[in-house]
Scaffold this motif. Sequence first.
Motif, mmCIF file in Angstrom:
data_model
loop_
_atom_site.group_PDB
_atom_site.id
_atom_site.type_symbol
_atom_site.label_atom_id
_atom_site.label_comp_id
_atom_site.label_asym_id
_atom_site.label_seq_id
_atom_site.Cartn_x
_atom_site.Cartn_y
_atom_site.Cartn_z
ATOM 1 N N THR A 33 -2.654 -4.484 8.993
ATOM 2 C CA THR A 33 -2.489 -2.868 8.787
ATOM 3 C C THR A 33 -0.968 -2.654 9.453
ATOM 4 N N ILE A 34 -0.255 -2.199 8.818
ATOM 5 C CA ILE A 34 1.345 -1.970 9.138
ATOM 6 C C ILE A 34 1.339 -0.690 9.646
ATOM 7 N N GLU A 35 1.437 -0.178 10.858
ATOM 8 C CA GLU A 35 1.862 1.017 11.064
ATOM 9 C C GLU A 35 3.291 1.549 11.367
ATOM 10 N N GLY A 36 4.015 2.636 10.595
ATOM 11 C CA GLY A 36 5.153 3.003 10.748
ATOM 12 C C GLY A 36 5.210 4.488 11.151
ATOM 13 N N ASN B 12 10.020 5.877 9.281
ATOM 14 C CA ASN B 12 10.063 4.439 9.361
ATOM 15 C C ASN B 12 8.901 3.756 8.571
ATOM 16 N N ALA C 91 6.532 2.043 6.436
ATOM 17 C CA ALA C 91 5.498 1.006 6.465
ATOM 18 C C ALA C 91 5.697 -0.041 5.000
ATOM 19 N N ASP D 194 3.236 6.178 6.311
ATOM 20 C CA ASP D 194 3.039 6.074 7.615
ATOM 21 C C ASP D 194 2.469 4.596 7.859
ATOM 22 N N LYS D 195 1.666 4.084 7.003
ATOM 23 C CA LYS D 195 0.493 3.093 7.086
ATOM 24 C C LYS D 195 0.360 2.573 5.840
ATOM 25 N N GLU E 3 7.142 -6.790 13.857
ATOM 26 C CA GLU E 3 7.264 -5.516 14.907
ATOM 27 C C GLU E 3 8.551 -5.484 15.383
ATOM 28 N N VAL F 55 7.857 -1.463 13.740
ATOM 29 C CA VAL F 55 6.443 -1.122 13.313
ATOM 30 C C VAL F 55 5.207 -1.971 14.138
ATOM 31 N N CYS G 63 1.686 -3.882 14.169
ATOM 32 C CA CYS G 63 1.057 -4.750 13.311
ATOM 33 C C CYS G 63 -0.259 -5.051 13.843
#
Length: 399
Positions: free
Chosen positions: A196-199, A211, A213, A256-257, A287, A292, A294
């Motif tokens: 899971t990548i959160e931006g 940002n 993701a 965002d994700k 990251e 972001v 991770c």
Amino acid sequence: MNVKEKLIAALREKETRMIDIRRYLHQHPELSFHETETAKYIANFYIEKGLDVEVETDVNGEHGVIVTIDSGKPGKTLAIRADFDALPIEEETELPFASENKGVMHACGHDGHTAYMLVLAETLAEMKEELHGKIKVFHQPAEETPPGGAIGMIKAGCLDGVDNVVGIHVISTAPFGKVLYCEGEMHSARSFFKLTIEGKGGHGSSPHVANDAIVAGSYFVTILQTIISRRINPFDMGVVTIGSFDGAGSFNVIKDKVTLDGDVRAMSEKARSIIDAEIKQICDGLEVTFGVKCRLEYTTDYPVVYNDPTFTRQVVDILKNTKLDGVDGIEQTVPQPPSEDFAYFAEKVPSTFIHVGGQVEDKPTYFHHHPKFDFNEKALLVCAEVMGSIVVDYLNEAK
């Protein structure tokens, strides 16, 4: 007739029953760790024959059925294994015995493995006084889904006193009548992960205040393949696949994700450990590079299936010295990319896992796990004769 000839003759008389059982099981598939009715069906089959049945349940609730056939004479103990779980696939075969359980299908041949094994075990039990040693029949659940059903059976003690284990898998893409073996590494090890990548979400017109993701996730997918091309020995096997990239949203909204699901295969533990470490390092780099966050959930599960060379040669010699009408060649094959939790048995005792060709006739061939998967039902008898020949010669030669 000698013992093996009697066994083969009896199996041929029971071929129709094998097919009937396979079709019943095909109509009533159950998913891994939920095979309650299938386990009951298997256990009741043996109970009705007056055989002692063990049903092992571990913490995951899985049911492995074990039957011991004891000749009453001293000798070795050989375990023979068949799996019985199905897959979360909507069937598209249009077979008259297609799955009656929506979204669940026997798309890998485990219904066939169970059918031939039931009839074979029944027949071996009828002839046990002509054998030596013991046979342990493993009906294993949950091959398809980690952590797999083999682990639970082993923890419950299924391998106690077992000298060797043999497994057979019918292969839809291999020509009917071919028996395929491989010494050493036979099937790949497997890992899988969820990333899971959160931006930071935002408006598509103003990426500078967000940002993205998806951009970070896309970079991850691309650079991931450099692990195989630049970190793994070219003579070793490694595969990394992203099977799911969940970034759905509106065309003008910056996500965002995102969530990605990945699959890792390798033909050695060394290669797998390199891939595992590199994926984690790439996440750390994401990251830093993209700012972001991770979250990586990484699972290392099925090891490499290793066919003990000495035992495999013993099995191959038995088959090459046996005349079976349905067998059109016993050939060495190369290692195969799919994974198999038979590997856990092979880690504990010398084992071998072989393939039997089951290509269908007069219609298209589909690989395992396809909604239109099917195999040639004539392969059921071949599997039974091959496994039965191994059992008889192994036990009586080692008496």
